[in-house]
Design an enzyme around this catalytic site. Structure first.
Site, short mmCIF file in Angstrom:
data_model
loop_
_atom_site.label_atom_id
_atom_site.label_comp_id
_atom_site.label_asym_id
_atom_site.label_seq_id
_atom_site.Cartn_x
_atom_site.Cartn_y
_atom_site.Cartn_z
N CYS A 1 32.37 20.06 42.86
CA CYS A 1 33.28 19.77 42.15
C CYS A 1 33.15 19.93 40.39
O CYS A 1 32.96 21.04 40.29
CB CYS A 1 33.41 18.14 41.98
SG CYS A 1 34.97 17.15 41.23
N HIS B 1 33.59 16.93 48.04
CA HIS B 1 32.38 16.25 47.67
C HIS B 1 31.91 15.84 49.18
O HIS B 1 31.86 14.95 49.78
CB HIS B 1 32.39 14.94 47.22
CG HIS B 1 32.92 15.28 45.79
ND1 HIS B 1 31.97 15.16 44.75
CD2 HIS B 1 34.19 14.74 45.15
CE1 HIS B 1 32.66 15.31 43.52
NE2 HIS B 1 33.95 15.09 44.09
N GLU C 1 28.78 15.61 49.84
CA GLU C 1 27.48 14.85 49.72
C GLU C 1 28.03 13.31 49.97
O GLU C 1 27.23 12.16 50.17
CB GLU C 1 26.91 14.95 48.36
CG GLU C 1 27.90 14.27 47.09
CD GLU C 1 28.86 15.17 46.47
OE1 GLU C 1 29.01 16.30 47.51
OE2 GLU C 1 29.30 15.04 45.25
#
EC number: 4.3.3.6
Lengths: 312, 216
Positions: free
Chosen positions: B81, B184, B186
């Protein structure tokens, strides 16, 4: 705070379809994760929003009057003028947040339709409902809510808040209440993690929060959403202290644009929030900032005028 | 072989989530805010967050040039991002004066999908990230996300948006040892993208070791 960032019960379930899904709990909470380590600044004009963006703010909070002025001028305080919010949205490329009154779900509907990125259901404005907060699950836009303790934080999360902040005592420049709230939330979480499982039922009753959420916090040692600090932060050292107390980021209200040199103070608070654990950096950025906002001691404010007591 | 030492740029953003995903993928992880920390790592992740904030902090703490120098020297870097924006050679819709670290020959449009009310999650196919035919699709979370407007000849496209108004937009790329995603990975418990990056760092280490051996 533990490394564990994913939560058990409140972890949103995987959508089954492949089609894009908006407004999910994960997208709302994830937005707050992206703000971590950053400073969100109160602004009342597009010019101030630009100054905040240039200083490195992760987001701006658009409102009509900063808390210090609301306090000084009195009267009913409401959602901002849509024209003003539009002009701020057009001026900056960072996220724009705006405040709705506690319980005022139509102000929240208006803010969502204007395209704000986060709504603060805020005690700084005059509450519109003294019994009910907004049912935040009904919205695509995420909400941040204030809390003075763990039970209050969990009740807001139950209503759909995707981010929590301490309340502090807004508009004072006195950081003592924010300190109390951050310590209280942290200590109550720590206490939960030490309880045997069969005592969590009583803990949930005492916290006036759903058992499943209480159990989740007890297991993970943290809230399932990001926690920022707010209320009375006026200096780089204030921001760094809140971060050392476990805040994941900082809201600065009146502290910047009520000070002598907003540009420099804003940039200094951003730097101190990143290097919150490095006193050499904090010392360096604290030099030559000019006058801080004048400030009021929370103790000098009559109890009926304390904002942190709004919300329940 | 010991896990590679990977830094997460910790100026602002979701550092903790990347740290967790990298550790789960076998890496040793340290936060990077200072020159000495940058010098020590074998790979770097630029996390999700606000790209303008990271830009300002990279400037005032004079980290831009050292970071560009390490990338020019072959440091593997992955950005999600905001990290994708910072790795782009060219950006559209940046804030006034916003710079990038660069390295990836691509043009990235900031906030391309819209505002937060437009943020979304979707399944993606990404064979080179372990989500090909027969694998579970990669569940991707897009938050005020950028997309890649165009890529240079050396850039591999790893994933595109499947459906909706932005169908076909490029959202994951690789060029040499540089990787970037508009989404994302993560957030959540699927660590395939981070494993791919850890593998890239390990492959780079082996290459450097054999090059050093050849020089002797």
């Amino acid at each position: 705070m533990s490394e564990q960032s994913q939560s058990a019960q409140s972890e949103p379930t995987e959508p089954t379809g492949a089609a894009p899904e908006v407004g999910t709990a994960r997208v709302k909470r994830g937005m707050a994760e992206m703000l971590k380590g950053g400073v969100i600044m109160d602004v009342v004009t597009a010019d101030q929003a630009k100054i905040a963006e240039d200083a490195g703010a992760v987001a701006v909070m658009a409102l009509e009057r900063v808390p210090a002025d609301i306090r000084a001028q009195g009267g009913v305080s409401r959602m901002s003028d849509p024209d003003m919010i539009d002009s701020i949205i057009e001026t900056v490329s960072i996220p724009v947040m705006a405040k709705a009154r506690i319980g005022h779900f139509v102000e929240a509907q208006v803010l969502q339709s204007l395209g704000v990125d986060y709504i603060d259901e805020s005690e700084v404005l005059t509450p519109a409902d003294y019994s009910h907060h907004i049912d935040k699950w009904q919205f695509t836009v995420p909400f941040v809510c204030g809390a003075t303790n763990l039970g209050e934080a969990l009740r807001r999360i139950t209503e759909g808040a995707a981010m929590i902040r301490s309340k502090g005592e807004a508009g004072t420049g006195d950081v003592s209440n924010a300190t109390t709230h951050m310590r209280t939330i942290r200590d109550e979480i720590r206490r939960l993690t030490s309880l045997p499982e069969d005592e969590l039922y009583l803990a949930a009753k005492e916290l006036q929060a759903p058992y499943e959420l209480v159990k989740e916090v007890a297991t993970n040692g943290k809230l399932p959403v990001v926690v920022f600090t707010a209320g009375g932060i006026a200096t780089p050292a204030d921001a760094a202290m809140m971060m050392q107390l476990g805040a994941e980021g900082v809201f600065v209200g009146s502290g910047i644009f009520k000070s002598g040199n907003p540009e420099q103070r804003a940039a200094a608070i951003v730097k101190a929030t990143t290097f919150y654990d490095d006193p050499d950096v904090i010392a360096k950025v604290s030099r030559g900032l000019g006058e801080a906002m004048v400030g009021i001691n929370v103790d000098d404010i009559p109890v009926p005028h304390r904002l942190a007591e709004r919300g329940w | 072989m010991s896990g590679p030492l990977i830094g997460v740029l910790a100026l602002q953003g979701d550092v903790r989530e990347h740290t967790h995903a990298l550790r789960a993928s076998g890496a040793e992880v340290v936060p990077v805010r200072r020159l000495s920390e940058l010098a020590a790592v074998e790979g770097l992740v630029i996390p999700g967050g606000e790209s303008t904030t990271m830009d300002r902090l990279l400037k005032v703490f004079e980290l831009y040039e050292p970071l560009r120098a390490r990338i020019a020297d072959g440091l593997p870097v992955y950005g999600s991002c905001a990290g994708m924006i910072l790795l782009a050679d060219r950006i559209l819709d940046g804030a006034g004066g916003q710079a990038t670290v660069g390295g990836l020959d691509m043009t990235v449009r900031r906030n391309a999908f819209g505002r937060q009310v437009d943020s979304f999650e979707e399944d993606l196919d990404a064979p080179l990230l372990g989500a090909g035919e027969g694998d579970a699709p990669l569940h991707a979370i897009f938050i005020r996300a950028p997309w890649v407007e165009e890529v240079g000849p050396g850039v591999e496209v790893l994933a595109t948006v499947r459906s909706g108004p932005a169908a076909g937009r490029i959202v994951a790329v690789r060029q040499g040892v540089l990787m970037a995603t508009a989404f994302h990975p993560e957030i959540g418990s699927d660590h395939r993208v981070h494993r791919a990056f850890v593998d890239l760092v390990l492959a780079n280490r082996r290459r450097e070791e054999s090059a050093a051996a050849a020089d002797l």
